[in-house]
Design an enzyme around this catalytic site. Sequence first.
Site, PDB file in Angstrom:
ATOM      1  N   HIS A  60       0.828  -1.210   0.000  1.00 17.66           N
ATOM      2  CA  HIS A  60       0.000   0.000   0.000  1.00 17.66           C
ATOM      3  C   HIS A  60       0.863   1.261   0.000  1.00 17.66           C
ATOM      4  CE1 HIS A  60      -3.304  -2.445   2.227  1.00 17.66           C
ATOM      5  NE2 HIS A  60      -3.722  -2.222   1.002  1.00 17.66           N
ATOM      6  N   CYS A  88      -3.031   0.086   9.964  1.00 16.97           N
ATOM      7  CA  CYS A  88      -4.096  -0.755   9.401  1.00 16.97           C
ATOM      8  C   CYS A  88      -5.072  -1.286  10.437  1.00 16.97           C
ATOM      9  CB  CYS A  88      -3.488  -1.898   8.618  1.00 16.97           C
ATOM     10  SG  CYS A  88      -2.442  -2.931   9.600  1.00 16.97           S
TER      11      CYS A  88
HETATM   12  C1  CIR Z   1      -4.012  -7.844   3.221  1.00 15.82           C
HETATM   13  O1  CIR Z   1      -3.189  -8.295   2.423  1.00 15.82           O
HETATM   14  O2  CIR Z   1      -5.034  -7.273   2.855  1.00 15.82           O
HETATM   15  C2  CIR Z   1      -3.753  -8.039   4.685  1.00 15.82           C
HETATM   16  N1  CIR Z   1      -3.102  -9.286   4.898  1.00 15.82           N
HETATM   17  C3  CIR Z   1      -2.921  -6.914   5.245  1.00 15.82           C
HETATM   18  C4  CIR Z   1      -3.619  -5.591   5.158  1.00 15.82           C
HETATM   19  C5  CIR Z   1      -2.853  -4.498   5.815  1.00 15.82           C
HETATM   20  N2  CIR Z   1      -3.568  -3.289   5.662  1.00 15.82           N
HETATM   21  C6  CIR Z   1      -3.009  -2.098   5.766  1.00 15.82           C
HETATM   22  O3  CIR Z   1      -1.832  -1.980   5.979  1.00 15.82           O
HETATM   23  N3  CIR Z   1      -3.797  -1.057   5.599  1.00 15.82           N
END
Ligand code: CIR
Length: 260
Positions: A166, A253
């Site tokens: 991201h 997140c």
């Molecule tokens: C994903 O790949 O969607 C999750 N395993 C990790 C998401 C992390 N989200 C973030 O940093 N905003």
Amino acid sequence: MPALTRRLHAITREVGIELAGCELSFVARSPIDPGRAAAQHEAYVECLRALGCEVQVLPPLPDHPDAVFVEDTAIVLPELAVLTRPGAPSRRAEVATIAATLEPYRRCVSLQAPATVDGGDVLRIGQRIYVGQSARSNAEGVGQLRAAVSAFGYSVTAVATRDCLHLKSAVTQVGDNRILINPEWVDREAFRGYELIEVDPDEPHAANVLRVGDALVYPDNFPKTRARLEAAGAVVHALDVSELQKAEGAVTCCSLVFEA
Ligand code: CIR
């Protein structure tokens, strides 16, 4: 006149037992202990409380291993909340429960197919909104987000990312006009005008910081970059989030923080 008090609300979600079944893009799969992850998440929630947030903790969402990463489901602005359409199809059903949670606080609008945006790709600095063009967030998503927020005076700018999940894996805000950046993953030029602190080259994952008021919530395994932040005068609250990092998560997140 009485001083205005800012009441910060944070939406979080408990770690589910299925965390090890998470999506992974740039992190190799390794065994994840959901109990340990849950304990780390509890410490994260306690840290948010200590920093003055009223924390709402949602129950785990069965069959949704990534649901702890609530940031990806919404962009909460003072004027409205934009419910995203996450780039990973496995994550789209997470949004409905967050919508119900946000409705008492904000008018909600939803991105529609074929738009995709993960909240992790959205960096807001004042009236400027930057959206990473990652595998999770597309041009249609940028366009729909712009249409939703431009009436409130926000600019929305697409930013190319590389080699990371991201935009906020690569850059986050650490002061009013200061950002922490990994220039290997996003071009510095996209953030001209800000004071830049670069991550230590030995710590490529170190650019993700959660700013709560003037405090920074930060993983405890990036000591070299942490020293750079502290040398610049930042107050850093370091946490062990190593088990969540195995799921490609970090500190921004796990919450949606906004003024209630
Ligand atoms: C994903 O790949 O969607 C999750 N395993 C990790 C998401 C992390 N989200 C973030 O940093 N905003």
